[in-house]
Design a protein around this motif. Structure first.
Motif, PDB file in Angstrom:
ATOM      1  N   SER A  75      16.092   9.943  -7.897  1.00 55.50           N
ATOM      2  CA  SER A  75      14.647  10.127  -8.072  1.00 55.50           C
ATOM      3  C   SER A  75      13.989   8.792  -7.751  1.00 55.50           C
ATOM      4  N   ILE A  76      13.130   8.789  -6.733  1.00 53.66           N
ATOM      5  CA  ILE A  76      12.597   7.543  -6.178  1.00 53.66           C
ATOM      6  C   ILE A  76      11.079   7.530  -6.292  1.00 53.66           C
ATOM      7  N   ALA A  77      10.538   6.444  -6.793  1.00 52.34           N
ATOM      8  CA  ALA A  77       9.084   6.241  -6.826  1.00 52.34           C
ATOM      9  C   ALA A  77       8.785   4.860  -6.277  1.00 52.34           C
ATOM     10  N   ILE A  78       7.925   4.775  -5.254  1.00 54.21           N
ATOM     11  CA  ILE A  78       7.551   3.494  -4.655  1.00 54.21           C
ATOM     12  C   ILE A  78       6.102   3.196  -5.000  1.00 54.21           C
ATOM     13  N   PRO A  87       6.571  16.770   2.873  1.00 55.58           N
ATOM     14  CA  PRO A  87       6.759  15.876   1.725  1.00 55.58           C
ATOM     15  C   PRO A  87       8.070  15.084   1.796  1.00 55.58           C
ATOM     16  N   ILE A  88       9.138  15.760   2.255  1.00 56.84           N
ATOM     17  CA  ILE A  88      10.435  15.088   2.345  1.00 56.84           C
ATOM     18  C   ILE A  88      10.410  14.049   3.459  1.00 56.84           C
ATOM     19  N   LEU A  89       9.899  14.462   4.623  1.00 57.52           N
ATOM     20  CA  LEU A  89       9.857  13.538   5.754  1.00 57.52           C
ATOM     21  C   LEU A  89       8.956  12.348   5.457  1.00 57.52           C
ATOM     22  N   GLY A  90       7.820  12.612   4.815  1.00 58.82           N
ATOM     23  CA  GLY A  90       6.912  11.513   4.476  1.00 58.82           C
ATOM     24  C   GLY A  90       7.545  10.512   3.525  1.00 58.82           C
ATOM     25  N   GLY A  91       8.287  11.011   2.542  1.00 61.54           N
ATOM     26  CA  GLY A  91       8.959  10.115   1.611  1.00 61.54           C
ATOM     27  C   GLY A  91      10.018   9.276   2.292  1.00 61.54           C
ATOM     28  N   LEU A  92      10.779   9.881   3.200  1.00 64.56           N
ATOM     29  CA  LEU A  92      11.826   9.139   3.901  1.00 64.56           C
ATOM     30  C   LEU A  92      11.238   8.150   4.899  1.00 64.56           C
ATOM     31  N   LEU A 127       0.810  -1.223   0.000  1.00 59.33           N
ATOM     32  CA  LEU A 127       0.000   0.000   0.000  1.00 59.33           C
ATOM     33  C   LEU A 127       0.844   1.274   0.000  1.00 59.33           C
ATOM     34  N   THR A 128       2.162   1.146   0.100  1.00 60.39           N
ATOM     35  CA  THR A 128       3.016   2.332   0.145  1.00 60.39           C
ATOM     36  C   THR A 128       3.084   2.980  -1.234  1.00 60.39           C
ATOM     37  N   ARG A 129       2.817   4.277  -1.269  1.00 58.36           N
ATOM     38  CA  ARG A 129       2.927   5.064  -2.491  1.00 58.36           C
ATOM     39  C   ARG A 129       3.648   6.353  -2.146  1.00 58.36           C
ATOM     40  N   THR A 130       4.762   6.620  -2.817  1.00 59.92           N
ATOM     41  CA  THR A 130       5.464   7.870  -2.548  1.00 59.92           C
ATOM     42  C   THR A 130       6.408   8.186  -3.688  1.00 59.92           C
ATOM     43  N   GLY A 131       6.736   9.449  -3.816  1.00 64.93           N
ATOM     44  CA  GLY A 131       7.739   9.910  -4.763  1.00 64.93           C
ATOM     45  C   GLY A 131       8.666  10.874  -4.036  1.00 64.93           C
ATOM     46  N   LEU A 132       9.943  10.812  -4.345  1.00 62.64           N
ATOM     47  CA  LEU A 132      10.915  11.608  -3.599  1.00 62.64           C
ATOM     48  C   LEU A 132      12.140  11.828  -4.466  1.00 62.64           C
ATOM     49  N   GLU A 133      12.715  13.032  -4.380  1.00 62.42           N
ATOM     50  CA  GLU A 133      13.978  13.329  -5.045  1.00 62.42           C
ATOM     51  C   GLU A 133      14.948  13.855  -3.991  1.00 62.42           C
ATOM     52  N   ILE A 134      16.103  13.198  -3.864  1.00 63.91           N
ATOM     53  CA  ILE A 134      17.078  13.576  -2.851  1.00 63.91           C
ATOM     54  C   ILE A 134      18.471  13.671  -3.475  1.00 63.91           C
ATOM     55  N   ARG A 135      19.307  14.495  -2.865  1.00 63.83           N
ATOM     56  CA  ARG A 135      20.703  14.593  -3.239  1.00 63.83           C
ATOM     57  C   ARG A 135      21.528  13.997  -2.101  1.00 63.83           C
ATOM     58  N   VAL A 136      22.095  12.805  -2.325  1.00 63.78           N
ATOM     59  CA  VAL A 136      22.874  12.123  -1.298  1.00 63.78           C
ATOM     60  C   VAL A 136      24.294  12.671  -1.337  1.00 63.78           C
ATOM     61  N   GLU A 137      24.668  13.372  -0.283  1.00 65.47           N
ATOM     62  CA  GLU A 137      25.978  14.016  -0.226  1.00 65.47           C
ATOM     63  C   GLU A 137      26.954  13.127   0.530  1.00 65.47           C
ATOM     64  N   ASP A 138      28.117  12.867  -0.068  1.00 66.70           N
ATOM     65  CA  ASP A 138      29.115  11.975   0.501  1.00 66.70           C
ATOM     66  C   ASP A 138      30.420  12.747   0.708  1.00 66.70           C
ATOM     67  N   SER A 149      20.338  18.915  -8.630  1.00 69.94           N
ATOM     68  CA  SER A 149      18.995  19.390  -8.971  1.00 69.94           C
ATOM     69  C   SER A 149      18.500  20.298  -7.857  1.00 69.94           C
ATOM     70  N   ALA A 150      17.925  21.428  -8.250  1.00 71.15           N
ATOM     71  CA  ALA A 150      17.404  22.359  -7.243  1.00 71.15           C
ATOM     72  C   ALA A 150      16.219  21.761  -6.497  1.00 71.15           C
ATOM     73  N   ARG A 151      15.552  20.770  -7.098  1.00 67.44           N
ATOM     74  CA  ARG A 151      14.379  20.158  -6.462  1.00 67.44           C
ATOM     75  C   ARG A 151      14.758  19.086  -5.453  1.00 67.44           C
ATOM     76  N   ALA A 152      15.993  18.594  -5.525  1.00 70.57           N
ATOM     77  CA  ALA A 152      16.396  17.461  -4.696  1.00 70.57           C
ATOM     78  C   ALA A 152      16.735  17.923  -3.284  1.00 70.57           C
ATOM     79  N   ALA A 153      16.119  17.281  -2.296  1.00 65.39           N
ATOM     80  CA  ALA A 153      16.408  17.596  -0.892  1.00 65.39           C
ATOM     81  C   ALA A 153      17.782  17.035  -0.523  1.00 65.39           C
ATOM     82  N   PRO A 154      18.661  17.855   0.066  1.00 63.75           N
ATOM     83  CA  PRO A 154      19.990  17.354   0.432  1.00 63.75           C
ATOM     84  C   PRO A 154      19.934  16.475   1.679  1.00 63.75           C
ATOM     85  N   ILE A 155      20.708  15.376   1.664  1.00 66.52           N
ATOM     86  CA  ILE A 155      20.798  14.488   2.816  1.00 66.52           C
ATOM     87  C   ILE A 155      22.172  13.831   2.806  1.00 66.52           C
TER      88      ILE A 155
END
Length: 400
Positions: free
Chosen positions: A328-331, A380-385, A306-317, A345-351
């Motif tokens: 870009s993640i779609a579940i 939206p970011i917290l819900g996706g994570l 039942l999980t439905r979500t979309g999320l774009e993140i920038r994984v910083e290493d 991407s300016a839309r991607a949340a940094p993490i």
């Protein structure tokens, strides 16, 4: 293969001739030389002017994440010569082990840290806890109708039962045949972490389809008491309540000479349901996890239907900047589709990679990460994570 570093160090795979130097480092770092005068597979070294100043071991196994057994690196025996501390040895070694894990197709790397800070700087985060529980046998309920038998050497059947059980866990390791022979069933395990005061004894419970439960234990002498001992379980798993009760009743049947048992317990361990006194936690050892392929770690596991979500993140290493990636993640329908690109991407949340790794391992809730200032406090970011986080906190029942 040998790799040079900016600090003038060299990193290479160990050879048989390196064992004396490795044994010395392990003795200095962990107060043991090891029980075998032969090289442990997967050992890497750091040298300075051809002198061995650091060592670390990488093994690859499958670890259960979200209903899938994903390839994971296991790091151990990281040691630095006292005279070489503070010269970048551990940093060079950890980076080399991470690169080897990524080249081997691992999604992440797990380890038991002797110190947290060096690994935190390298992108690791505390992901769970290895607990050792102790139960006095006076609280054992009567055994059920199942029969406990001495293990007859059917290793394939034992491995199959364990694998079936491990698939129901979050974080359990898939053990190879070598792991079973050299760690679980051996009288001469490779490290003191696996050693007890006696030879291992193995017993199983069967039904018409084969083995449904097993225990491997050794007897640990009880200090100051002649003949009395505790049973130290190296491996304990059952798949039916009848088999679980039978095993516990069998282990308790040695009273009064055997007084208690210890085993690797999860945070909410089912043994407590069989007894009239809660088991006692006698030791707690944190384990850390580090992502080396975030896209595969997210895309490789399953998710609730039942999980439905979309999320774009920038994984910083920060430790290996070239590994920073935009995802870009779609579940949907129990699976995640992940697209990875190096472009920002300016839309991607940094993490940060350590924060994402802790969330995926269940060691950090996204809401807590936001309270710590490590995530934007945006629904939206917290819900996706939150959708990416496992439903149960992960644990590892084995040490390495």
């Amino acid at each position: 293969m040998t790799t040079a570093t900016a600090e003038g160090l060299a990193v290479r795979e160990a050879t048989d001739d390196d064992w004396p130097a490795i044994a010395d480092l392990r003795d200095l770092a962990f107060r043991f030389r090891g029980t075998r005068e032969r090289l442990l597979p997967g050992m890497w070294l750091v040298t300075e002017r051809a002198v061995v100043v650091g060592c670390g071991r990488l093994q690859v196994a499958a670890q259960w994440f979200g209903g899938r057994a994903l390839p994971t690196g296991m790091v151990s025996s990281v040691a630095v010569a006292p005279e070489a501390r503070g010269r970048g040895v551990s940093r060079a070694l950890i980076r080399a082990l991470l690169e080897q894990a990524r080249a081997a197709g691992c999604v992440g790397v797990s380890l038991y840290p002797s110190a947290l800070q060096p690994y935190r700087r390298a992108g690791f985060a505390v992901a769970g806890t290895h607990l050792t529980a102790r139960l006095r046998f006076g609280s054992i309920v009567p055994a059920g109708p199942a029969t406990v038998e001495r293990f007859d050497g059917d290793l394939a059947g034992l491995m199959s039962q364990y694998s079936h059980w491990a698939a129901t866990t979050e974080g359990g390791l898939e053990r190879s045949e070598e792991w079973w022979r050299e760690r679980v069933l051996s009288s001469d395990p490779p490290t003191p972490h696996d050693a007890d005061d006696g030879a291992p004894h193995a017993y199983v419970v069967r039904d018409r389809d084969g083995i449904v439960a097993h225990v491997v234990y050794s007897q640990r002498a009880q200090a100051g008491a002649n003949y009395l001992a505790e049973l130290a379980c190296r491996s304990l798993a059952w798949e039916t309540p009848e088999a679980g009760r039978a095993l516990l009743g069998f282990l308790a049947s040695g009273q009064p000479l055997t007084t208690a048992m210890t085993w690797a317990a999860s945070a909410v361990d089912p043994v407590g349901a069989f007894v009239d006194a809660q088991p006692q936690i006698v030791s707690s050892l944190p384990w850390m996890h580090r992502l080396v392929d975030p896209a595969a770690a997210i895309g490789g596991r399953t998710y609730p239907e039942l999980t439905r979500t979309g999320l774009e993140i920038r994984v910083e290493d920060p430790f290996i900047p070239d590994w920073s990636v935009t995802l870009s993640i779609a579940i949907e329908d129990g699976a995640a589709r992940v697209e990875a690109t190096q472009a920002t991407s300016a839309r991607a949340a940094p993490i940060r990679v350590d924060v994402l790794g802790a969330i995926l391992a269940g060691g950090l809730h996204p809401l807590d990460a936001a309270r710590l200032g490590w995530l934007p406090d945006e629904p939206p970011i917290l819900g996706g994570l939150i959708a990416l986080a496992p439903s149960r906190r992960r644990w590892i029942g084995d040490t390495f």
